[in-house]
Design an enzyme around this catalytic site. Structure first.
Site, PDB file in Angstrom:
ATOM      1  N   VAL A  58      32.615  38.009  71.621  1.00  0.00           N
ATOM      2  CA  VAL A  58      31.790  36.806  71.655  1.00  0.00           C
ATOM      3  C   VAL A  58      30.359  37.155  71.254  1.00  0.00           C
ATOM      4  CG1 VAL A  58      31.017  34.865  73.056  1.00  0.00           C
ATOM      5  CG2 VAL A  58      33.239  35.917  73.512  1.00  0.00           C
ATOM      6  N   LYS A  88      33.437  32.980  69.312  1.00  0.00           N
ATOM      7  CA  LYS A  88      34.443  33.970  69.700  1.00  0.00           C
ATOM      8  C   LYS A  88      35.258  34.327  68.467  1.00  0.00           C
ATOM      9  CE  LYS A  88      37.972  35.009  73.199  1.00  0.00           C
ATOM     10  NZ  LYS A  88      38.649  34.516  74.419  1.00  0.00           N
ATOM     11  N   ASP A 118      44.077  32.863  84.841  1.00  0.00           N
ATOM     12  CA  ASP A 118      43.284  34.066  85.129  1.00  0.00           C
ATOM     13  C   ASP A 118      42.052  33.682  85.934  1.00  0.00           C
ATOM     14  OD1 ASP A 118      42.567  36.728  85.133  1.00  0.00           O
ATOM     15  OD2 ASP A 118      41.729  36.722  83.098  1.00  0.00           O
ATOM     16  N   LYS A 133      39.397  34.108  88.466  1.00  0.00           N
ATOM     17  CA  LYS A 133      38.751  35.236  89.136  1.00  0.00           C
ATOM     18  C   LYS A 133      37.241  35.063  89.037  1.00  0.00           C
ATOM     19  CE  LYS A 133      38.930  38.087  84.937  1.00  0.00           C
ATOM     20  NZ  LYS A 133      39.397  39.368  84.359  1.00  0.00           N
ATOM     21  N   ASN A 146      35.365  35.019  85.642  1.00  0.00           N
ATOM     22  CA  ASN A 146      35.567  33.883  84.745  1.00  0.00           C
ATOM     23  C   ASN A 146      34.934  32.603  85.265  1.00  0.00           C
ATOM     24  OD1 ASN A 146      36.941  35.428  82.881  1.00  0.00           O
ATOM     25  ND2 ASN A 146      38.966  34.907  83.672  1.00  0.00           N
ATOM     26  N   ASP A 182      36.832  31.661  79.778  1.00  0.00           N
ATOM     27  CA  ASP A 182      37.889  32.552  79.270  1.00  0.00           C
ATOM     28  C   ASP A 182      39.288  31.984  79.509  1.00  0.00           C
ATOM     29  OD1 ASP A 182      39.318  34.600  78.217  1.00  0.00           O
ATOM     30  OD2 ASP A 182      38.295  36.199  79.291  1.00  0.00           O
TER      31      ASP A 182
END
Length: 277
Positions: free
Chosen positions: A69, A84, A181, A183, A186, A199
């Protein structure tokens, strides 16, 4: 994507940020995230910035598993954007190409303040795909947690961040999408209190789920089960993409709550294999 930079903010948030950012503080959360940071550092590679005629590249600001990125400037509108770009190592992999483009397509269909808007999907001269998006300024929840003086510091502010994240994911799930994902790394906390989920490389539509426009969702056959071991649900650890549902993301939210309250995620170990087990 995101960029972690300082900005002026309202007094309440600024007080929270100042209290959370204590350089050199030894916290349980900081120690527990060493494995994750080491895994990310092992993935770092030196790669020359892409040559984009329309978007002059300013600097690299982040990376994912298959993409890098960069901060770029849009000369037509005079604004800063994030772009990205797929890593060169995956440029000839049809599966990775499909996954990368589907990430952009899926995110562009999610219209919520907690999801970064996608502006354009295109290809470089060498054939690699890229997509542009709004540049998000702030700090990740992971950095905020690592910087706490102790695990019991300012639970209210962190729970407010978790609540906003939950609201975003509730919308995402209503659209038939699983992030895959969830977490602290992110979750981006902006300088003015905005919270955005970042993400979406492991995101996918649930099988046979219609889109908000009435059509069928993106085929999930090209996707692989992902996630980060310390926050991963059992179905992710087994590699069963077909079993990942909104409950998978809720498990990730619970893992974040565990770290907020105790200073460590629920799954720890000396190696990725140990954590997965």
């Amino acid at each position: 994507m995101h960029s972690e930079r300082e900005h002026d903010s309202d007094p309440l948030l600024e007080r929270f940020l100042r209290s959370a950012y204590r350089p050199g503080s030894e916290t349980v959360a900081g120690r527990s995230s060493l494995l994750a940071r080491r895994e990310r550092s092992e993935e770092e590679t030196e790669e020359a910035p892409p040559q984009l005629a329309r978007y002059p590249v300013a600097e690299r600001i982040g990376q994912g598993g298959i993409g890098l990125v960069y901060r770029v400037r849009d000369p037509q509108l005079g604004r800063l954007l994030a772009i990205k770009v797929m890593r060169r190592a995956y440029a000839t992999d049809p599966l990775m190409l499909q996954c990368f483009e589907e990430e952009a397509q899926l995110c562009s269909q999610l219209n919520h303040p907690g999801v970064v808007p996608i502006h354009e999907l295109g290809r470089l001269e060498d054939g690699r795909p890229y997509f542009t998006m709004r540049l998000v300024e702030g700090r990740t929840l992971a950095r905020l947690l690592d910087s706490r003086p102790h695990p019991h510091h300012d639970h209210v502010s962190f729970l407010e961040i978790l609540l906003k994240t939950s609201q975003t994911l509730a919308y995402v799930h209503s659209q038939g999408v699983v992030h895959g994902d969830v977490k602290p790394h992110n979750i981006m906390v902006g300088a003015f209190g905005e919270v955005q989920v970042m993400d979406w490389g492991f995101s996918h539509r649930m099988e046979n789920e219609p889109t908000s426009r009435g059509g069928k969702g993106i085929d999930t056959s090209s996707h692989r089960a992902g996630g980060t071991p310390a926050y991963m649900s059992p179905e992710q650890a087994s590699g069963a993409l077909a079993r990942t549902t909104p409950r998978t993301d809720v498990y990730g939210l619970g893992s974040i709550l565990c770290e907020i309250l105790t200073g460590a995620p629920p799954h720890l170990g000396e190696s990725k294999q140990e954590v997965m087990q």
